[in-house]
Design a protein around this motif. Structure first.
Motif, PDB file in Angstrom:
ATOM      1  N   TYR A  51      -8.298  -1.918   6.399  1.00  0.00           N
ATOM      2  CA  TYR A  51      -8.520  -2.432   5.050  1.00  0.00           C
ATOM      3  C   TYR A  51      -8.490  -3.956   5.067  1.00  0.00           C
ATOM      4  O   TYR A  51      -7.833  -4.572   5.921  1.00  0.00           O
ATOM      5  CB  TYR A  51      -7.437  -1.932   4.085  1.00  0.00           C
ATOM      6  CG  TYR A  51      -7.525  -0.468   3.734  1.00  0.00           C
ATOM      7  CD1 TYR A  51      -8.175  -0.052   2.570  1.00  0.00           C
ATOM      8  CD2 TYR A  51      -6.950   0.499   4.556  1.00  0.00           C
ATOM      9  CE1 TYR A  51      -8.240   1.301   2.226  1.00  0.00           C
ATOM     10  CE2 TYR A  51      -7.023   1.849   4.230  1.00  0.00           C
ATOM     11  CZ  TYR A  51      -7.674   2.238   3.067  1.00  0.00           C
ATOM     12  OH  TYR A  51      -7.750   3.569   2.738  1.00  0.00           O
TER      13      TYR A  51
ATOM     14  N   THR B 250       0.827  -1.205   0.000  1.00  0.00           N
ATOM     15  CA  THR B 250       0.000   0.000   0.000  1.00  0.00           C
ATOM     16  C   THR B 250       0.865   1.261   0.000  1.00  0.00           C
ATOM     17  O   THR B 250       1.897   1.325   0.660  1.00  0.00           O
ATOM     18  CB  THR B 250      -0.923   0.064   1.236  1.00  0.00           C
ATOM     19  OG1 THR B 250      -0.136   0.242   2.413  1.00  0.00           O
ATOM     20  CG2 THR B 250      -1.744  -1.206   1.371  1.00  0.00           C
TER      21      THR B 250
ATOM     22  N   SER C 236      -2.152   3.942  -4.371  1.00  0.00           N
ATOM     23  CA  SER C 236      -2.414   2.675  -5.072  1.00  0.00           C
ATOM     24  C   SER C 236      -2.151   1.474  -4.168  1.00  0.00           C
ATOM     25  O   SER C 236      -1.421   1.544  -3.173  1.00  0.00           O
ATOM     26  CB  SER C 236      -1.562   2.578  -6.336  1.00  0.00           C
ATOM     27  OG  SER C 236      -0.191   2.442  -6.004  1.00  0.00           O
TER      28      SER C 236
ATOM     29  N   SER D 299      -7.887   5.702   0.659  1.00  0.00           N
ATOM     30  CA  SER D 299      -8.765   6.879   0.673  1.00  0.00           C
ATOM     31  C   SER D 299      -8.003   8.157   0.343  1.00  0.00           C
ATOM     32  O   SER D 299      -8.589   9.138  -0.114  1.00  0.00           O
ATOM     33  CB  SER D 299      -9.454   7.013   2.036  1.00  0.00           C
ATOM     34  OG  SER D 299      -8.484   7.143   3.070  1.00  0.00           O
TER      35      SER D 299
ATOM     36  N   GLU E 105      -7.997  -2.195  -8.526  1.00  0.00           N
ATOM     37  CA  GLU E 105      -8.837  -1.059  -8.883  1.00  0.00           C
ATOM     38  C   GLU E 105      -9.102  -0.177  -7.660  1.00  0.00           C
ATOM     39  O   GLU E 105      -9.238   1.044  -7.781  1.00  0.00           O
ATOM     40  CB  GLU E 105     -10.164  -1.550  -9.469  1.00  0.00           C
ATOM     41  CG  GLU E 105     -10.020  -2.275 -10.803  1.00  0.00           C
ATOM     42  CD  GLU E 105     -11.359  -2.707 -11.354  1.00  0.00           C
ATOM     43  OE1 GLU E 105     -12.389  -2.414 -10.684  1.00  0.00           O
ATOM     44  OE2 GLU E 105     -11.393  -3.315 -12.433  1.00  0.00           O
ATOM     45  N   GLN E 106      -9.184  -0.802  -6.506  1.00  0.00           N
ATOM     46  CA  GLN E 106      -9.403  -0.032  -5.283  1.00  0.00           C
ATOM     47  C   GLN E 106      -8.138   0.736  -4.909  1.00  0.00           C
ATOM     48  O   GLN E 106      -7.019   0.252  -5.097  1.00  0.00           O
ATOM     49  CB  GLN E 106      -9.799  -0.955  -4.123  1.00  0.00           C
ATOM     50  CG  GLN E 106     -11.141  -1.650  -4.284  1.00  0.00           C
ATOM     51  CD  GLN E 106     -11.056  -2.905  -5.128  1.00  0.00           C
ATOM     52  OE1 GLN E 106      -9.966  -3.315  -5.528  1.00  0.00           O
ATOM     53  NE2 GLN E 106     -12.196  -3.506  -5.422  1.00  0.00           N
ATOM     54  N   ASN E 107      -8.329   1.898  -4.329  1.00  0.00           N
ATOM     55  CA  ASN E 107      -7.222   2.719  -3.848  1.00  0.00           C
ATOM     56  C   ASN E 107      -7.417   3.048  -2.374  1.00  0.00           C
ATOM     57  O   ASN E 107      -8.518   2.886  -1.813  1.00  0.00           O
ATOM     58  CB  ASN E 107      -7.138   4.031  -4.640  1.00  0.00           C
ATOM     59  CG  ASN E 107      -6.655   3.825  -6.059  1.00  0.00           C
ATOM     60  OD1 ASN E 107      -5.736   3.042  -6.296  1.00  0.00           O
ATOM     61  ND2 ASN E 107      -7.263   4.528  -7.009  1.00  0.00           N
TER      62      ASN E 107
ATOM     63  N   SER F 101      -8.149  -7.236  -0.078  1.00  0.00           N
ATOM     64  CA  SER F 101      -8.559  -6.907  -1.447  1.00  0.00           C
ATOM     65  C   SER F 101      -8.596  -5.396  -1.670  1.00  0.00           C
ATOM     66  O   SER F 101      -9.004  -4.938  -2.742  1.00  0.00           O
ATOM     67  CB  SER F 101      -9.938  -7.508  -1.744  1.00  0.00           C
ATOM     68  OG  SER F 101     -10.932  -6.962  -0.893  1.00  0.00           O
ATOM     69  N   GLY F 102      -8.174  -4.619  -0.655  1.00  0.00           N
ATOM     70  CA  GLY F 102      -8.066  -3.179  -0.801  1.00  0.00           C
ATOM     71  C   GLY F 102      -9.309  -2.394  -0.444  1.00  0.00           C
ATOM     72  O   GLY F 102      -9.363  -1.177  -0.678  1.00  0.00           O
ATOM     73  N   ILE F 103     -10.281  -3.040   0.149  1.00  0.00           N
ATOM     74  CA  ILE F 103     -11.526  -2.356   0.513  1.00  0.00           C
ATOM     75  C   ILE F 103     -11.398  -1.734   1.902  1.00  0.00           C
ATOM     76  O   ILE F 103     -10.981  -2.406   2.855  1.00  0.00           O
ATOM     77  CB  ILE F 103     -12.714  -3.330   0.474  1.00  0.00           C
ATOM     78  CG1 ILE F 103     -12.912  -3.857  -0.952  1.00  0.00           C
ATOM     79  CG2 ILE F 103     -13.986  -2.666   0.983  1.00  0.00           C
ATOM     80  CD1 ILE F 103     -13.985  -4.909  -1.080  1.00  0.00           C
TER      81      ILE F 103
END
Length: 383
Positions: free
Chosen positions: A266, A200, A214, A231, A227-229, A269-271
Motif C-alpha cells: 500500500y 491500518t 479501515s 482489501s 475513504e480507501q480501505n 494514501s491507502g491505495i
C-alpha cells in the motif's frame, strides 16, 4: 685737447677693455646690466617665486607618492594571518564533509536505540542507550507506536478488557495526551512517513466480526479516516516500510480467526499497489523488518502454536527462503534494525526479557533488564 685720432684710439681701447670685462660677467651681473633699476626688483621676485613654487610642487608630489606605496606595519602581519585562517576553515569544511559522507554511507553517524513501550508489563526500556523515558500512562496490550517529526506517539491497545483509541505523545520529558484515533484498535499497525503516521486494520470489535479494514492518517494535529480501505479486514499483521511512500502489510488473521500468509503493498494514501507472493508459513503476531533489501519475518503464531522460524523474502528475486531458527519461540516480538544489526526483542513464549541479534554465525541471545510482552516499539536516535 687731443686730436681726432687720439679720441678714436681711446674709444677702441675702452671698447676692448669692456668686451674683456663682459666675458667675466656672471649671470647675476648680466641680469643687472641688461635690466633697468626699476625692473630689477620685480624680475628677481618673479624668479625667486618661480623657483620656490617648483621646489614645493616637487616635494608635494614626492610626499603623495610616498603615501601611496608605503603601508602600515600591521598590514604585513594581518595578510598572512587572514590567509592562514581561510585555509584552516577550508580544510575543516572538507574534513566535516568527508566525515559526514563516510558515516552516512556506513550507517554510523548517530547511535540508535530501540524503545520498548507498554504491553503486559507496562515498563519502558531503551536499548542499547538508556534514554530514561518514563512509562506510558494507562499502558495497554497490543498497542501501536510510531515516531513523527522526532516525537514518539503511542496509541490504542486493550486495557482492562476495553479496546482504546486514546493516544499519548512523549515531549519535554513526559507523556502528554495527544489527539485520539477515529477508531478503537488493538493488534493494528502504525507506520511513520515523513509527514504522516499511517494506521491500518486491527481488532476493533466495533466492526463486523471484529477485524477492521479501515485506514487512518495522522499529520501531528488531526486524525483522518480515509475513504480507501484495506482489501479485507485483518489484525495481528506486521508492517514493513520499503520506501518513502509505501508499506508492506504481512500476514495476520482475518474475521474467522484464520491465520493468513497474504502480503500486500500500500501507499501512505491507502491505495493498494500490488500483492506479493505469500509467505510459506501463515502467521499472526510476527515480527518483521527490512534488512539488506530483504524482508525478514520472525516468530508469530499459527493455529495457536508460537513459532521460532524465520523466513526471508528477496525483493529483487521475489523468492522466499528459510534461515536459522531463533533461539526462542516468540509471539508479538519487536523486530528492528538497530545500528545496522537485525534484532528481535521480547515476546510471549520465551523469557520476555530475552533479545536476539542476527549475525553471520546465526542468532545470538542476550537479556534485557525488563520483561516485554504485547508491547510496541520505535527506533530513535540516542541523545
Amino acid at each position: 685737447m687731443g686730436s681726432q685720432s687720439d679720441w678714436n684710439n681711446d674709444m677702441n681701447e675702452y671698447s676692448s677693455v669692456e668686451i674683456k670685462n663682459s666675458e667675466k660677467l656672471t649671470e647675476e651681473d648680466d641680469f643687472d646690466y641688461y635690466y633697468t633699476d626699476d625692473n630689477i626688483a620685480r624680475r628677481r621676485e618673479e624668479t625667486d617665486l618661480k623657483g620656490i613654487g617648483v621646489e614645493e610642487e616637487k616635494k608635494e608630489k614626492k610626499q603623495e607618492n610616498t603615501k601611496v606605496f608605503v603601508q602600515p606595519c600591521w598590514v604585513k602581519f594581518i595578510v598572512p594571518v587572514i590567509a592562514i585562517i581561510s585555509l584552516t576553515f577550508a580544510a575543516l569544511a572538507v574534513y566535516l564533509l568527508a566525515w559526514k559522507i563516510y558515516h552516512t554511507t556506513h550507517g554510523e553517524m548517530r547511535e540508535e536505540s530501540v524503545v520498548l513501550l507498554g504491553g503486559d508489563y507496562g515498563i519502558t526500556e531503551s536499548y542499547p542507550c538508556n534514554l530514561s523515558i518514563p512509562d506510558v500512562p494507562n499502558s495497554s496490550y497490543a498497542p501501536g507506536a510510531a515516531v513523527l517529526k522526532g516525537v514518539i506517539y503511542y496509541c490504542g491497545g486493550r486495557l482492562d478488557g476495553v479496546i482504546r483509541n486514546e493516544c499519548y505523545k512523549y515531549m519535554g520529558g513526559s507523556w502528554v495526551p495527544a489527539p485520539s484515533m477515529k477508531e478503537s484498535r488493538q493488534y493494528f499497525t502504525m507506520t511513520s512517513f515523513d509527514d504522516v503516521i499511517l494506521v491500518t486494520g486491527g481488532d476493533s470489535r466495533s466492526t463486523e466480526m471484529g477485524k477492521s479494514k479501515s485506514i487512518e492518517i495522522f499529520d501531528g494535529y488531526t486524525w483522518t479516516l480515509l475513504e480507501q480501505n484495506l482489501s479485507f479486514g485483518r489484525a495481528g499483521h506486521c508492517p514493513v516500510r520499503i520506501s518513502d511512500s509505501t508499506v508492506l502489510l504481512i500476514g495476520g488473521y482475518i474475521s474467522n480467526n484464520t491465520d493468513i500468509s497474504t502480503i500486500e503493498l500500500y501507499d501512505f494514501s491507502g491505495i493498494l499497489l500490488a500483492t506479493l507472493p505469500d509467505m510459506p508459513t501463515p502467521r499472526t503476531g510476527a515480527g518483521c523488518s527490512l534488512f539488506q533489501n530483504e524482508i525478514y519475518v520472525s516468530g508469530g503464531s499459527l493455529g495457536g502454536y508460537i513459532k521460532q522460524t524465520v523466513e526471508v523474502y528477496n525483493l529483487e528475486g521475489r523468492v522466499w527462503r528459510n534461515i536459522q531458527l531463533m533461539k526462542r519461540h516468540r509471539y508479538l516480538p519487536i523486530m528492528a534494525v538497530v545500528n545496522g544489526n537485525l534484532s528481535v526483542y521480547g515476546g510471549q513464549g520465551s523469557p520476555s526479557s530475552s533479545m536476539e541479534v542476527y549475525t553471520e554465525e546465526g542468532w545470538v541471545e542476550s537479556s534485557m533488564k525488563y520483561n516485554h510482552d504485547g508491547h510496541a516499539g520505535v527506533i530513535v536516535v540516542c541523545n
